[in-house]
Every structure is written in structure tokens, then in C-alpha cells.
Motif scaffolding. Structure first.
Motif, short mmCIF file in Angstrom:
data_model
loop_
_atom_site.label_atom_id
_atom_site.label_comp_id
_atom_site.label_asym_id
_atom_site.label_seq_id
_atom_site.Cartn_x
_atom_site.Cartn_y
_atom_site.Cartn_z
N ARG A 58 38.06 61.55 -86.45
CA ARG A 58 37.80 62.73 -85.64
C ARG A 58 38.05 64.01 -86.43
NH1 ARG A 58 41.24 61.78 -81.95
NH2 ARG A 58 39.92 60.57 -80.54
N ARG A 59 39.12 64.00 -87.26
CA ARG A 59 39.44 65.19 -88.04
C ARG A 59 38.38 65.46 -89.10
NH1 ARG A 59 44.73 63.07 -87.65
NH2 ARG A 59 44.52 62.05 -89.67
N ASP A 60 37.93 64.40 -89.79
CA ASP A 60 36.93 64.59 -90.84
C ASP A 60 36.20 63.26 -91.10
OD1 ASP A 60 35.35 65.26 -92.97
OD2 ASP A 60 36.96 66.06 -94.21
N PRO A 61 35.09 63.04 -90.42
CA PRO A 61 34.37 61.77 -90.57
C PRO A 61 33.94 61.49 -92.00
CG PRO A 61 33.53 63.03 -88.70
CD PRO A 61 34.45 63.93 -89.44
N GLN A 62 33.72 62.52 -92.79
CA GLN A 62 33.23 62.33 -94.15
C GLN A 62 34.30 61.80 -95.11
OE1 GLN A 62 29.87 62.81 -95.28
NE2 GLN A 62 29.75 62.57 -93.06
N GLN A 63 35.56 61.85 -94.69
CA GLN A 63 36.64 61.40 -95.57
C GLN A 63 36.99 59.93 -95.39
OE1 GLN A 63 38.05 63.27 -98.09
NE2 GLN A 63 36.30 64.56 -97.52
N PRO B 211 28.09 59.32 -84.09
CA PRO B 211 28.06 58.24 -85.08
C PRO B 211 27.34 58.58 -86.38
CG PRO B 211 27.66 57.36 -82.90
CD PRO B 211 27.67 58.86 -82.76
N ARG B 212 26.33 59.41 -86.32
CA ARG B 212 25.57 59.72 -87.54
C ARG B 212 26.33 60.63 -88.49
NH1 ARG B 212 20.53 57.50 -87.06
NH2 ARG B 212 19.97 56.91 -84.93
N ARG B 213 27.50 61.09 -88.08
CA ARG B 213 28.36 61.85 -88.99
C ARG B 213 29.25 60.94 -89.83
NH1 ARG B 213 32.00 65.90 -86.21
NH2 ARG B 213 32.27 66.61 -88.37
N LEU B 214 29.30 59.66 -89.47
CA LEU B 214 30.16 58.72 -90.18
C LEU B 214 29.57 58.39 -91.55
CD1 LEU B 214 30.90 56.24 -87.26
CD2 LEU B 214 32.31 58.15 -88.00
N ARG B 215 30.44 58.02 -92.48
CA ARG B 215 30.00 57.60 -93.82
C ARG B 215 30.06 56.08 -93.92
NH1 ARG B 215 33.11 59.95 -98.66
NH2 ARG B 215 31.39 58.99 -99.79
N PHE B 216 28.91 55.47 -94.20
CA PHE B 216 28.82 54.01 -94.27
C PHE B 216 28.39 53.56 -95.66
CE2 PHE B 216 28.05 54.92 -89.80
CZ PHE B 216 28.89 54.01 -89.17
N VAL B 217 28.84 52.36 -96.03
CA VAL B 217 28.31 51.66 -97.19
C VAL B 217 27.71 50.36 -96.66
CG1 VAL B 217 28.81 50.49 -99.36
CG2 VAL B 217 29.98 52.63 -98.80
N ALA B 218 26.40 50.19 -96.85
CA ALA B 218 25.71 49.00 -96.36
C ALA B 218 25.85 47.87 -97.37
CB ALA B 218 24.23 49.32 -96.12
N LEU B 219 26.35 46.73 -96.92
CA LEU B 219 26.59 45.58 -97.79
C LEU B 219 25.91 44.34 -97.21
CD1 LEU B 219 30.32 46.50 -98.28
CD2 LEU B 219 28.61 46.55 -100.09
N GLU B 220 25.83 43.29 -98.00
CA GLU B 220 25.11 42.07 -97.60
C GLU B 220 26.10 40.98 -97.24
OE1 GLU B 220 21.90 40.01 -96.51
OE2 GLU B 220 21.52 41.84 -97.67
N SER C 31 38.73 45.31 -100.94
CA SER C 31 39.77 44.89 -101.89
C SER C 31 39.73 45.75 -103.15
CB SER C 31 39.57 43.42 -102.25
OG SER C 31 40.48 43.01 -103.24
N ALA C 32 38.51 46.14 -103.56
CA ALA C 32 38.34 46.98 -104.75
C ALA C 32 38.50 48.47 -104.44
CB ALA C 32 36.97 46.73 -105.35
N ASN C 33 38.85 48.77 -103.17
CA ASN C 33 39.02 50.16 -102.73
C ASN C 33 37.71 50.95 -102.77
OD1 ASN C 33 40.82 51.85 -101.46
ND2 ASN C 33 41.43 52.90 -103.35
N TYR C 34 36.61 50.24 -102.70
CA TYR C 34 35.30 50.90 -102.66
C TYR C 34 35.04 51.46 -101.27
CZ TYR C 34 30.22 51.43 -103.24
OH TYR C 34 28.94 51.92 -103.30
N VAL C 35 35.56 50.77 -100.25
CA VAL C 35 35.55 51.29 -98.88
C VAL C 35 36.96 51.22 -98.35
CG1 VAL C 35 33.15 50.60 -98.47
CG2 VAL C 35 35.01 49.04 -97.83
N GLN C 36 37.25 52.03 -97.33
CA GLN C 36 38.60 52.07 -96.76
C GLN C 36 38.73 51.28 -95.47
OE1 GLN C 36 37.86 56.41 -97.01
NE2 GLN C 36 40.06 56.55 -97.38
N VAL C 37 37.60 51.08 -94.80
CA VAL C 37 37.59 50.45 -93.48
C VAL C 37 36.47 49.42 -93.44
CG1 VAL C 37 37.37 50.83 -90.99
CG2 VAL C 37 38.40 52.60 -92.44
N ILE C 38 36.69 48.34 -92.71
CA ILE C 38 35.64 47.35 -92.46
C ILE C 38 35.40 47.24 -90.96
CG2 ILE C 38 35.10 44.88 -92.42
CD1 ILE C 38 36.50 44.57 -95.05
#
Length: 315
Positions: A136-141, A169-178, A188-195
Motif C-alpha cells: 500500500r505504501r509503495d507497490p513498486q518496491q 492491481p495494475r500498479r503491482l510489480r510482477f515477474v512472470a515465471l513458468e 531463493s535467489a532474491n530475484y523476487v521478494q514475494v510468491i
């Protein structure tokens, strides 16, 4: 997107054809390590007499496996393909082109999974509320790993939570994975912070010191490894996301072969041994086969379509 899918299908066709000649197999439409993988491995363990082999056919968030089977392998009598609620959501959103539930033969549901939200064990967030406050404070972080792209079920889970927190929701930062395996590897590699993923995947990866599961998206707390994890509802976010797991076959599979597999799964699911295997896999009871499953799938796709329209996701 369609061109990319066709190229992926062409690249996979040689390996797929070779695997098809090797006997009964369960096709996994993702990379190793995720919940689709778990589905086929559960069937493999529960029916050892079938000598079920595993074949991986990732790509296009499941579209490659779908189109390969219905275009090139329509009548294989001993080929099963794993599916999940995410597969049905993709159908509802038109991500498989003009594909519908009538394009394949639905064999069996092996159980139900639930969504979950997880972070690294060393994350500063210890509850769903703390995570949502940070978003809520900063979706981009906050970088969120999901299996699939915008509109996938993993995206939908965190998007619905974000809306409850007052975040578009469209303000959120996502990484699309397979697949779920990739999301946990990325975190685990700290590439993303949340799953945003599934509880059964967390059972596989949430060992001591590795992962902290903040919430499960179920009606009640789950038994087993995640028993201490509170539901999203408990934490003020009324979101429940069940995930069916099962298998289907090609549309031109002979009726006798289709019924043979339907009956085999029905007998298997009635045994106490299967109940134990299902629990070990992190799944919960949900057993439908054949015609009953087909009716359920069609209604589920209708429901997913309604949810997707609320996010303007239907193509």
C-alpha cells in the motif's frame, strides 16, 4: 503470442512423439518442480501398475501442451495431461485461443489445493497485513513472483488481496515465471521478494530457514506442515482460492480407453492408501471423475469467466 506458441509446439513435437511411443505417460505442462509436476507424480505413485512415465511439455502457461495434444496427439489411449484450476482460468480468459472445455476429455480430479502467499525466511514481513501495508505504501518496491502472466491464477490471488488493501492491481510489480518450481527458485535467489502460489508447492519448499508462508487462501487452516499458518480471512482479507488438480485426455481417445482410465482413477481414489498419498502431497479431498468432473469443469470455467471480467481480462 500465437506465433510463439506455434514455434514452441514445433520445437517440442519431436520429444513429445518419442515419449508417446514409450507407453502410458502423464504430460506435465510446466517445468519440473511445481504443482503440475506434483499432480502427475501423485498419479504415478498411486497407480504403480500403470508404469506411468512423466513427460514435461512447458510453454505458454500450459498452451503448448494443450495445443500439442489436441492437434497432434488427439487419440492416444494412454496419455494423461495434468491440469489445475489455473488451466480452467486460462480457458475462461481465452488464453488458449478458441479452446473450450469440450476440446478434451476430463478424466479425474485428484484433490484440491489452495492458494498461499509466501516470502523468504529472512523477509521483514511476518504477516499478510505487514506485506499488504508495504504494498500500500509503495507497490513498486515489492517484486512479486507468479507462475504465468497477468490474469493467471497466481496473479489473480495477489490482485484480489491488493484490491482489498485499496491498491489497484495494475500498479503491482510482477515477474512472470513458468511454474511453481521457478517461482521458489527465483525467491531463493532474491530475484523476487514475494510468491503468490499454491499451498502444495509450499509444502515442498517451505523447509526450516527457507520460506515463510504468510497466509493460506482456504476456508480454514490446513492440516500438516502448514497447520500454524493463518488464513487470509483470519488476517482481515476475505479471499479463498481453491485449486483443483487433475488429469485429462485427448478428444479422440476411444470411449473404452477413456472409461478404463476413469474407472481406474475412481477405484484408486476409494482406497485409504490414496488418501495418505494425497495428504502427503499437500492436497485435500476432492474426487470427481468422468461425466461428473466434466460438468464441474464447465461450471468452474463459467465462474472463472465472471471473475476475470471483473478485472477486464477476458480476450
Amino acid at each position: 503470442m500465437k506465433r510463439a506458441i506455434h514455434l514452441l509446439i514445433a520445437a517440442a513435437s519431436f520429444a513429445a512423439a518419442a515419449a508417446a511411443s514409450a507407453g502410458a505417460e502423464c504430460v506435465i505442462p510446466s517445468k519440473p518442480g511445481g504443482a503440475m509436476d506434483l499432480t502427475c507424480k501423485l498419479a504415478q505413485k498411486a497407480m504403480p501398475d500403470t508404469k506411468l512415465k512423466l513427460a514435461y511439455l512447458p510453454g505458454g502457461i500450459g498452451a503448448v501442451a494443450w495445443h500439442t495434444l489436441i492437434s497432434q496427439r488427439r487419440a492416444e489411449p494412454d496419455t494423461l495431461v495434468a491440469f489445475s484450476g489455473g488451466s480452467l482460468l486460462n480457458l475462461a480468459e481465452g488464453k488458449f485461443g478458441k479452446a473450450t472445455a469440450d476440446d478434451v476429455r476430463w478424466v479425474a480430479a485428484l484433490g484440491v489445493d489452495y492458494g498461499m502467499i509466501a516470502v523468504r525466511a529472512d523477509s521483514p514481513w511476518h504477516s499478510l497485513g505487514e506485506l499488504m501495508n508495504a504494498i500500500r505504501r509503495d507497490p513498486q518496491q515489492v517484486l512479486i513472483g507468479v507462475s504465468g502472466t497477468i490474469g493467471s491464477q497466481d496473479w489473480m490471488k495477489i490482485a484480489m488481496l491488493a484490491r482489498r488493501a485499496g491498491v489497484e492491481p495494475r500498479r503491482l510489480r510482477f515477474v512472470a515465471l513458468e511454474g511453481g518450481g521457478e517461482t521458489f527458485t527465483a525467491m531463493s535467489a532474491n530475484y523476487v521478494q514475494v510468491i503468490s502460489g499454491d499451498a502444495s508447492e509450499a509444502v515442498l519448499y517451505a523447509g526450516p530457514g527457507n520460506v515463510r508462508v504468510l497466509a493460506v487462501l482456504s476456508e480454514h487452516r490446513l492440516a500438516g506442515v502448514l497447520a500454524a499458518v493463518p488464513t487470509a480471512r483470519e488476517q482481515g482479507y476475505d479471499i479463498v482460492w481453491p485449486v483443483i488438480r487433475g488429469v485429462w485426455m485427448g478428444p479422440d481417445v476411444p470411449e473404452a480407453d477413456y472409461r478404463r482410465w476413469v474407472d481406474a482413477f475412481a477405484r484408486m481414489q476409494a482406497t485409504p492408501e490414496f488418501a495418505q498419498l494425497r495428504q502427503t502431497a499437500g492436497l485435500h479431498p476432492f474426487s470427481l471423475t468422468g461425466d461428473a468432473l466434466t460438468r464441474w469443469v464447465k461450471q468452474a470455467i463459467t465462474d472463472y469467466n465472471r471473475q476475470a471480467r471483473e478485472f477486464n481480462l477476458v480476450r
